[in-house]
Write a protein that holds these residues in place. Structure first.
Motif, mmCIF file in Angstrom:
data_model
loop_
_atom_site.group_PDB
_atom_site.id
_atom_site.type_symbol
_atom_site.label_atom_id
_atom_site.label_comp_id
_atom_site.label_asym_id
_atom_site.label_seq_id
_atom_site.Cartn_x
_atom_site.Cartn_y
_atom_site.Cartn_z
ATOM 1 N N VAL A 100 -36.041 22.866 -53.962
ATOM 2 C CA VAL A 100 -36.622 21.688 -54.600
ATOM 3 C C VAL A 100 -38.004 21.449 -53.988
ATOM 4 O O VAL A 100 -38.166 21.490 -52.772
ATOM 5 C CB VAL A 100 -35.713 20.460 -54.383
ATOM 6 C CG1 VAL A 100 -36.341 19.210 -54.969
ATOM 7 C CG2 VAL A 100 -34.355 20.710 -55.009
ATOM 8 N N PRO A 102 -41.241 19.938 -52.321
ATOM 9 C CA PRO A 102 -41.339 18.847 -51.361
ATOM 10 C C PRO A 102 -41.604 17.489 -52.017
ATOM 11 O O PRO A 102 -40.994 16.483 -51.626
ATOM 12 C CB PRO A 102 -42.514 19.237 -50.465
ATOM 13 C CG PRO A 102 -43.048 20.520 -50.999
ATOM 14 C CD PRO A 102 -42.020 21.113 -51.885
ATOM 15 N N GLN A 105 -38.392 16.305 -53.465
ATOM 16 C CA GLN A 105 -37.461 15.872 -52.419
ATOM 17 C C GLN A 105 -37.815 14.462 -51.959
ATOM 18 O O GLN A 105 -36.954 13.598 -51.810
ATOM 19 C CB GLN A 105 -37.530 16.813 -51.211
ATOM 20 C CG GLN A 105 -36.866 18.144 -51.452
ATOM 21 C CD GLN A 105 -36.877 19.005 -50.193
ATOM 22 O OE1 GLN A 105 -36.763 18.526 -49.075
ATOM 23 N NE2 GLN A 105 -37.019 20.303 -50.380
ATOM 24 N N ASP A 108 -36.990 11.868 -54.542
ATOM 25 C CA ASP A 108 -35.559 11.539 -54.526
ATOM 26 C C ASP A 108 -35.210 10.606 -53.357
ATOM 27 O O ASP A 108 -34.438 9.667 -53.512
ATOM 28 C CB ASP A 108 -34.710 12.815 -54.429
ATOM 29 C CG ASP A 108 -34.731 13.604 -55.741
ATOM 30 O OD1 ASP A 108 -35.150 13.037 -56.769
ATOM 31 O OD2 ASP A 108 -34.326 14.786 -55.719
ATOM 32 N N GLU A 109 -35.800 10.897 -52.179
ATOM 33 C CA GLU A 109 -35.539 10.034 -51.014
ATOM 34 C C GLU A 109 -36.025 8.621 -51.302
ATOM 35 O O GLU A 109 -35.347 7.639 -50.987
ATOM 36 C CB GLU A 109 -36.307 10.540 -49.780
ATOM 37 C CG GLU A 109 -35.773 11.814 -49.170
ATOM 38 C CD GLU A 109 -36.731 12.385 -48.108
ATOM 39 O OE1 GLU A 109 -37.541 11.611 -47.534
ATOM 40 O OE2 GLU A 109 -36.682 13.597 -47.868
ATOM 41 N N PHE A 338 -39.352 24.529 -47.156
ATOM 42 C CA PHE A 338 -38.987 23.945 -48.445
ATOM 43 C C PHE A 338 -38.310 24.904 -49.405
ATOM 44 O O PHE A 338 -38.054 24.560 -50.535
ATOM 45 C CB PHE A 338 -40.218 23.345 -49.127
ATOM 46 C CG PHE A 338 -40.692 22.095 -48.451
ATOM 47 C CD1 PHE A 338 -39.809 21.062 -48.221
ATOM 48 C CD2 PHE A 338 -41.992 21.965 -48.047
ATOM 49 C CE1 PHE A 338 -40.237 19.899 -47.607
ATOM 50 C CE2 PHE A 338 -42.430 20.810 -47.431
ATOM 51 C CZ PHE A 338 -41.553 19.771 -47.206
#
Ligand code: PHE
Length: 340
Positions: A100, A102, A105, A108-109, A338
């Motif tokens: 995925v 960076p 990611q 999403d966080e 990553f």
């Protein structure tokens, strides 16, 4: 002759050699067949006994051939099993794995952190019109603020208006407020586009817009959301931030937030240093914007913000140049861990 042939059979080291022996002994023009043809020349009283003797030899040779064939076939099979054996304990050859990106990611966080705070997710189109991207957001007609965004425009359509690539996620504030009813508490993750490129700018980048509208929302709520977000996102209390007054046509008052960092050649670190990186724009939603969306500014108020997702990723993972993020270089992705 029988001994001779049996010696040949024993010496045949593979099935091809054995078959050659068979042909030369029992074939139409083979040695034993040759003997049988001589029978006709013998006197009748000898013919029967000799014939029986030759047939006996032929049967024994055939039996010897069959036996040898069984042995050779068994050997051949053993060899094949040896050479074609699959070692199930062998680790498989390494395979490249996708990962995925960076930015995704980090996106999403961020979404997870905001979801915890009770925000819902809204989305809007990448291709926008002037009304949603600028006019409804209180950008004055012909105001330099429109140019400040380095907008990518499409050619004008039949009706003379030109579409554009949205320069921020703020148009989704307009779309959700026009189509819904307050109160609102939402975030808008998405791509945005500006004609700009250097260490901290790329022509395509990502934002998460935030919008909170209710009857008693104030700047204190805004500040609390940022402080809570920063602590959770960076998972450390070492981050130094500053909250700085700014101007946006669609918020009043407006502020930006910066994060302290250092750049050391190829290294980028947060926590100390002499540089500020701007990570978000924000403010109290301008009454004109609420009015443009059919919301009474005397009843409702609230705040909005736009966070730079890629910049937050740079700071969190120590990426010195934003442009590398979108260069699709797998060596870079591997370096930052990553990909697979
Ligand atoms: N849209 C602004 C930008 O991209 C950020 C922003 C969003 C500011 C919401 C205020 C409120 O620069």
């Amino acid at each position: 002759l029988q001994t001779e042939i049996e010696a040949e059979i024993a010496a045949a080291s593979d099935l091809t050699a054995l078959d050659a022996v068979r042909v030369s002994a029992l074939g139409k023009t083979g040695r034993i067949s040759g003997l049988l043809k001589t029978l006709g020349a013998l006197p009748p009283e000898e013919r029967k006994a000799t014939g029986a003797a030759i047939n006996a030899v032929r049967d024994q040779v055939q039996a010897a051939l069959d036996a040898r064939k069984d042995v050779l076939e068994a050997e051949h099979l053993t060899k094949r099993l040896e050479s074609e054996r699959v070692d199930l304990s062998l680790p498989s050859a390494p395979r490249a794995k996708g990962g995925v990106h960076p930015t995704m990611q980090v996106m999403d966080e961020m979404i997870a952190i905001f979801a915890d705070m009770g925000f819902e997710v809204a989305e809007g189109p990448d291709i926008e019109d002037d009304f949603h991207n600028f006019t409804a957001l209180n950008f004055p007609e012909k105001h330099p603020a429109r140019e400040m965004h380095d907008t990518f425009f499409f050619n004008p359509g039949a009706d003379g208006t030109r579409k554009l690539l949205r320069t921020h996620t703020s148009p989704v504030q307009i779309r959700t407020m026009i189509s819904g009813k307050p109160p609102f508490r939402l975030i808008v993750p998405g791509r945005v586009f500006r004609n700009d490129s250097d260490q901290t700018h790329t022509p395509m980048f990502h934002q998460i817009e935030g919008l909170v509208i209710d009857k008693t929302i104030h700047m204190g709520h805004l500040k609390w959301v940022f402080d809570t977000f920063i602590a959770r996102f960076f998972e450390t209390d070492k981050v130094i931030t500053q909250f700085r007054p700014h101007h946006f046509p669609f918020t009043e008052p407006s502020a930006e937030m910066d994060v302290r960092y250092t750049r050391n050649g190829n290294e980028l670190k947060i926590g100390d240093g002499d540089k500020w990186m701007e990570i978000l724009g924000s403010g109290m939603v301008h009454p004109n914007v609420l009015t443009a969306c059919g919301i009474d500014p005397n009843e409702y108020q609230g705040f909005a913000f736009g966070m730079g997702v890629d910049r937050l990723a740079m700071l969190k993972y120590g990426v010195p140049d934003l442009r590398d993020m979108f260069a699709a270089d797998t060596r870079w992705l591997n370096h930052y861990g990553f990909s697979g």
